[in-house]
Design a protein around this motif. Structure first.
Motif, mmCIF file in Angstrom:
data_model
loop_
_atom_site.group_PDB
_atom_site.id
_atom_site.type_symbol
_atom_site.label_atom_id
_atom_site.label_comp_id
_atom_site.label_asym_id
_atom_site.label_seq_id
_atom_site.Cartn_x
_atom_site.Cartn_y
_atom_site.Cartn_z
ATOM 1 N N ASP A 18 0.820 -1.207 0.000
ATOM 2 C CA ASP A 18 0.000 0.000 0.000
ATOM 3 C C ASP A 18 0.856 1.261 0.000
ATOM 4 O OD1 ASP A 18 0.775 -0.740 2.695
ATOM 5 O OD2 ASP A 18 -0.718 0.659 3.479
ATOM 6 N N LEU A 19 1.910 1.272 0.805
ATOM 7 C CA LEU A 19 2.765 2.460 0.878
ATOM 8 C C LEU A 19 3.644 2.611 -0.356
ATOM 9 C CD1 LEU A 19 3.879 2.487 4.625
ATOM 10 C CD2 LEU A 19 2.018 3.758 3.525
ATOM 11 N N TRP A 20 4.155 1.495 -0.876
ATOM 12 C CA TRP A 20 5.008 1.598 -2.068
ATOM 13 C C TRP A 20 4.223 2.097 -3.268
ATOM 14 C CZ3 TRP A 20 9.713 2.587 -1.729
ATOM 15 C CH2 TRP A 20 10.536 1.994 -0.766
ATOM 16 N N ILE A 21 2.978 1.672 -3.407
ATOM 17 C CA ILE A 21 2.151 2.163 -4.516
ATOM 18 C C ILE A 21 1.892 3.658 -4.333
ATOM 19 C CG2 ILE A 21 -0.169 2.046 -5.532
ATOM 20 C CD1 ILE A 21 0.007 -1.027 -5.067
ATOM 21 N N ARG A 22 1.615 4.056 -3.113
ATOM 22 C CA ARG A 22 1.397 5.480 -2.817
ATOM 23 C C ARG A 22 2.654 6.290 -3.165
ATOM 24 N NH1 ARG A 22 -0.648 6.712 3.224
ATOM 25 N NH2 ARG A 22 -0.209 8.935 3.259
ATOM 26 N N TYR A 23 3.826 5.791 -2.759
ATOM 27 C CA TYR A 23 5.082 6.483 -3.075
ATOM 28 C C TYR A 23 5.294 6.550 -4.584
ATOM 29 C CZ TYR A 23 9.869 7.399 -4.119
ATOM 30 O OH TYR A 23 10.991 7.941 -4.691
ATOM 31 N N TYR A 24 5.104 5.442 -5.242
ATOM 32 C CA TYR A 24 5.384 5.325 -6.681
ATOM 33 C C TYR A 24 4.581 6.348 -7.486
ATOM 34 C CZ TYR A 24 6.761 2.684 -10.863
ATOM 35 O OH TYR A 24 7.312 2.295 -12.053
ATOM 36 N N LYS A 25 3.309 6.502 -7.141
ATOM 37 C CA LYS A 25 2.454 7.477 -7.829
ATOM 38 C C LYS A 25 2.929 8.904 -7.572
ATOM 39 C CE LYS A 25 -1.694 4.609 -7.862
ATOM 40 N NZ LYS A 25 -2.982 4.341 -7.218
#
Length: 159
Positions: free
Chosen positions: A102-109
């Motif tokens: 969840d956090l990595w997807i948030r960071y990636y965007k």
């Protein structure tokens, strides 16, 4: 200190027990301007707080496409980004049990909107900004109010 109009961000995360109560701290610096961010969570991990500090700092910015340097004492964050591990995790939908999806997807965007340079700094050493972030993170974890790290609590409930 920031050089010219370079945005400089220091971040740190902490967890009392791993997992346990945790918090993050971040300092954003633009010239002589300073902004501090922190929050505590009732149940989380150190790595999640290290990454969340970076995310919250980026989310707090009102301008995009500006060069910025993020200093962190987290090898996990630096290596995952600089060695492009996160690119592979996203491409493979975090197969193999990679954590903090969840956090990595948030960071990636978010990261797509900035020109980010990450730099590792030794934790608990002589860097006053890293040390201040550590204080912000640990105080948030110890004093609260403690928020719910919904991504983490959802992840452990599925196990």
């Amino acid at each position: 200190m920031s050089e010219g109009h370079q945005l400089v961000i220091y971040t740190d995360g902490a967890s009392r027990g791993n997992p346990g109560p945790g918090g993050y701290g971040a300092i954003l610096m633009w010239g002589e301007k300073r902004k501090e961010l922190s929050a505590g969570y009732r149940l989380t991990t150190n790595n999640r707080m290290e990454l969340l500090a970076v995310i919250v700092a980026l989310e707090s910015l009102t301008r995009q496409n500006i060069p910025l340097t993020i200093f962190t004492d987290s090898q996990y964050v630096v290596n995952s980004i600089e060695k492009k591990w996160v690119d592979g995790w996203i491409k493979n939908d975090f197969k193999g049990g990679k954590k903090n999806k969840d956090l990595w997807i948030r960071y990636y965007k978010l990261a797509k909107n900035f020109s980010i340079r990450l730099k590792w700094v030794k934790g608990h050493a002589d860097n006053p900004f890293n040390n201040r972030c550590d204080v912000l993170a640990t105080q948030a974890a110890d004093k609260g109010p403690l928020l719910i790290d919904e991504g983490y609590e959802r992840e452990i409930a599925l196990k």
